[in-house]
Design a protein around this motif. Structure first.
Motif, PDB file in Angstrom:
ATOM      1  N   GLU A  28     -43.957  -9.059  41.792  1.00 33.22           N
ATOM      2  CA  GLU A  28     -42.942  -8.437  40.929  1.00 33.22           C
ATOM      3  C   GLU A  28     -43.619  -8.166  39.595  1.00 33.22           C
ATOM      4  O   GLU A  28     -43.614  -8.989  38.686  1.00 33.22           O
ATOM      5  CB  GLU A  28     -41.738  -9.359  40.774  1.00 33.22           C
ATOM      6  CG  GLU A  28     -40.964  -9.528  42.061  1.00 33.22           C
ATOM      7  CD  GLU A  28     -39.732 -10.388  41.887  1.00 33.22           C
ATOM      8  OE1 GLU A  28     -39.141 -10.380  40.780  1.00 33.22           O
ATOM      9  OE2 GLU A  28     -39.376 -11.072  42.845  1.00 33.22           O
ATOM     10  N   LEU A  29     -44.224  -6.982  39.503  1.00 34.17           N
ATOM     11  CA  LEU A  29     -45.043  -6.621  38.352  1.00 34.17           C
ATOM     12  C   LEU A  29     -44.309  -5.630  37.460  1.00 34.17           C
ATOM     13  O   LEU A  29     -43.574  -4.780  37.962  1.00 34.17           O
ATOM     14  CB  LEU A  29     -46.356  -5.985  38.825  1.00 34.17           C
ATOM     15  CG  LEU A  29     -47.226  -6.809  39.771  1.00 34.17           C
ATOM     16  CD1 LEU A  29     -48.372  -5.956  40.301  1.00 34.17           C
ATOM     17  CD2 LEU A  29     -47.748  -8.042  39.075  1.00 34.17           C
ATOM     18  N   PRO A  30     -44.534  -5.711  36.148  1.00 40.58           N
ATOM     19  CA  PRO A  30     -43.981  -4.679  35.263  1.00 40.58           C
ATOM     20  C   PRO A  30     -44.666  -3.336  35.521  1.00 40.58           C
ATOM     21  O   PRO A  30     -45.750  -3.277  36.117  1.00 40.58           O
ATOM     22  CB  PRO A  30     -44.290  -5.200  33.856  1.00 40.58           C
ATOM     23  CG  PRO A  30     -45.369  -6.210  34.031  1.00 40.58           C
ATOM     24  CD  PRO A  30     -45.288  -6.727  35.426  1.00 40.58           C
ATOM     25  N   TRP A  31     -44.078  -2.266  35.060  1.00 40.71           N
ATOM     26  CA  TRP A  31     -44.585  -0.917  35.341  1.00 40.71           C
ATOM     27  C   TRP A  31     -46.031  -0.746  34.897  1.00 40.71           C
ATOM     28  O   TRP A  31     -46.817  -0.111  35.580  1.00 40.71           O
ATOM     29  CB  TRP A  31     -43.694   0.152  34.694  1.00 40.71           C
ATOM     30  CG  TRP A  31     -43.772   0.175  33.198  1.00 40.71           C
ATOM     31  CD1 TRP A  31     -42.974  -0.497  32.319  1.00 40.71           C
ATOM     32  CD2 TRP A  31     -44.724   0.877  32.408  1.00 40.71           C
ATOM     33  NE1 TRP A  31     -43.372  -0.273  31.034  1.00 40.71           N
ATOM     34  CE2 TRP A  31     -44.451   0.585  31.054  1.00 40.71           C
ATOM     35  CE3 TRP A  31     -45.782   1.725  32.701  1.00 40.71           C
ATOM     36  CZ2 TRP A  31     -45.199   1.110  30.011  1.00 40.71           C
ATOM     37  CZ3 TRP A  31     -46.520   2.240  31.656  1.00 40.71           C
ATOM     38  CH2 TRP A  31     -46.222   1.941  30.329  1.00 40.71           C
ATOM     39  N   ALA A  35     -49.326   0.416  36.855  1.00 39.71           N
ATOM     40  CA  ALA A  35     -50.144   1.544  36.387  1.00 39.71           C
ATOM     41  C   ALA A  35     -51.626   1.171  36.400  1.00 39.71           C
ATOM     42  O   ALA A  35     -52.467   1.971  36.829  1.00 39.71           O
ATOM     43  CB  ALA A  35     -49.703   1.987  34.996  1.00 39.71           C
ATOM     44  N   LEU A  36     -51.975  -0.029  35.939  1.00 36.96           N
ATOM     45  CA  LEU A  36     -53.370  -0.488  35.983  1.00 36.96           C
ATOM     46  C   LEU A  36     -53.845  -0.628  37.426  1.00 36.96           C
ATOM     47  O   LEU A  36     -54.971  -0.230  37.757  1.00 36.96           O
ATOM     48  CB  LEU A  36     -53.530  -1.831  35.264  1.00 36.96           C
ATOM     49  CG  LEU A  36     -53.522  -1.802  33.750  1.00 36.96           C
ATOM     50  CD1 LEU A  36     -53.547  -3.231  33.193  1.00 36.96           C
ATOM     51  CD2 LEU A  36     -54.704  -1.012  33.224  1.00 36.96           C
ATOM     52  N   PHE A  37     -52.993  -1.173  38.266  1.00 39.37           N
ATOM     53  CA  PHE A  37     -53.341  -1.340  39.680  1.00 39.37           C
ATOM     54  C   PHE A  37     -53.575   0.025  40.326  1.00 39.37           C
ATOM     55  O   PHE A  37     -54.575   0.229  41.029  1.00 39.37           O
ATOM     56  CB  PHE A  37     -52.224  -2.103  40.406  1.00 39.37           C
ATOM     57  CG  PHE A  37     -52.599  -2.545  41.784  1.00 39.37           C
ATOM     58  CD1 PHE A  37     -53.296  -3.722  41.976  1.00 39.37           C
ATOM     59  CD2 PHE A  37     -52.259  -1.783  42.892  1.00 39.37           C
ATOM     60  CE1 PHE A  37     -53.655  -4.141  43.255  1.00 39.37           C
ATOM     61  CE2 PHE A  37     -52.613  -2.189  44.172  1.00 39.37           C
ATOM     62  CZ  PHE A  37     -53.308  -3.370  44.349  1.00 39.37           C
ATOM     63  N   LEU A  38     -52.680   0.966  40.065  1.00 36.71           N
ATOM     64  CA  LEU A  38     -52.825   2.313  40.611  1.00 36.71           C
ATOM     65  C   LEU A  38     -54.084   2.994  40.082  1.00 36.71           C
ATOM     66  O   LEU A  38     -54.793   3.671  40.832  1.00 36.71           O
ATOM     67  CB  LEU A  38     -51.593   3.156  40.295  1.00 36.71           C
ATOM     68  CG  LEU A  38     -51.619   4.590  40.812  1.00 36.71           C
ATOM     69  CD1 LEU A  38     -51.743   4.632  42.323  1.00 36.71           C
ATOM     70  CD2 LEU A  38     -50.375   5.334  40.346  1.00 36.71           C
ATOM     71  N   ALA A  39     -54.390   2.803  38.797  1.00 34.05           N
ATOM     72  CA  ALA A  39     -55.622   3.371  38.228  1.00 34.05           C
ATOM     73  C   ALA A  39     -56.839   2.827  38.964  1.00 34.05           C
ATOM     74  O   ALA A  39     -57.789   3.565  39.258  1.00 34.05           O
ATOM     75  CB  ALA A  39     -55.712   3.060  36.734  1.00 34.05           C
ATOM     76  N   THR A  93     -52.973  -9.870  37.487  1.00 28.21           N
ATOM     77  CA  THR A  93     -53.009 -11.188  36.850  1.00 28.21           C
ATOM     78  C   THR A  93     -52.216 -11.228  35.548  1.00 28.21           C
ATOM     79  O   THR A  93     -51.479 -12.181  35.299  1.00 28.21           O
ATOM     80  CB  THR A  93     -54.473 -11.611  36.598  1.00 28.21           C
ATOM     81  OG1 THR A  93     -55.136 -11.680  37.865  1.00 28.21           O
ATOM     82  CG2 THR A  93     -54.566 -12.949  35.893  1.00 28.21           C
ATOM     83  N   ILE A  94     -52.337 -10.209  34.742  1.00 27.25           N
ATOM     84  CA  ILE A  94     -51.613 -10.186  33.468  1.00 27.25           C
ATOM     85  C   ILE A  94     -50.128  -9.914  33.701  1.00 27.25           C
ATOM     86  O   ILE A  94     -49.275 -10.454  33.002  1.00 27.25           O
ATOM     87  CB  ILE A  94     -52.243  -9.146  32.512  1.00 27.25           C
ATOM     88  CG1 ILE A  94     -53.660  -9.588  32.147  1.00 27.25           C
ATOM     89  CG2 ILE A  94     -51.397  -8.967  31.257  1.00 27.25           C
ATOM     90  CD1 ILE A  94     -54.484  -8.539  31.439  1.00 27.25           C
ATOM     91  N   GLY A  95     -49.809  -9.103  34.711  1.00 31.21           N
ATOM     92  CA  GLY A  95     -48.419  -8.756  34.987  1.00 31.21           C
ATOM     93  C   GLY A  95     -47.614  -9.867  35.631  1.00 31.21           C
ATOM     94  O   GLY A  95     -46.416  -9.972  35.405  1.00 31.21           O
TER      95      GLY A  95
END
Length: 145
Positions: A28-31, A35-39, A93-95
């Motif tokens: 359950e990650l913030p948007w 976005a970082l994951f998708l990048a 990790t940060i999310g």
């Protein structure tokens, strides 16, 4: 080129770190984490796209008969796939932090730094002009290293 035990160990450690990040907490990650994951995913797909099956390998040793790739994301980064792994790992990790994810992500940084050093030594031995051709390209993180 034959794979060294060091190369195998680095690849196993890399995939273990990725697995621990994936399994180490909530998705359950913030948007912005997505976005970082998708990048990271887009970067790895772009890097794979400019390589063909003859060049691609997860091991640091270049395949025999393969040319040095200097197009696509390789125009800017020496190791865009490793950068992609770090984008995905730190986005996750940060999310949705957990102790396991932080440990795995920091371990991934260490493993990938060792793998970069090992791989660049192999590439320098394989391609006599490797150092010259890599001038002006960042290793992992643009504007930093």
């Amino acid at each position: 080129m034959q794979r060294s035990a060091r190369s195998v160990l680095l690849v196993v450690a890399q995939f273990l770190g990725i697995a621990l990040v994936v399994l180490g907490g909530s998705w359950e990650l913030p948007w912005w984490s997505w976005a970082l994951f998708l990048a990271g995913i887009l970067l790895v797909l772009s890097a794979i796209r400019v390589m063909d099956a003859h060049r691609f390998t997860v091991f640091p040793e270049p395949r025999s008969g393969a040319d040095l790739v200097v197009s696509g994301p390789y125009r800017f980064l020496r190791h865009p796939m490793y950068t992609a792994v770090l984008l995905c790992a730190f986005g996750t990790t940060i999310g949705a932090p957990s102790v396991l994810r932080w440990a795995a992500s920091l371990g991934l940084v260490l493993v990938l730094l060792l793998k970069v050093r090992h791989e660049e030594g192999l590439l320098s031995r394989r391609y006599s002009d490797y150092g010259e051709r890599m001038t002006g390209r960042w290793r992992l993180v643009p504007f930093i290293w």
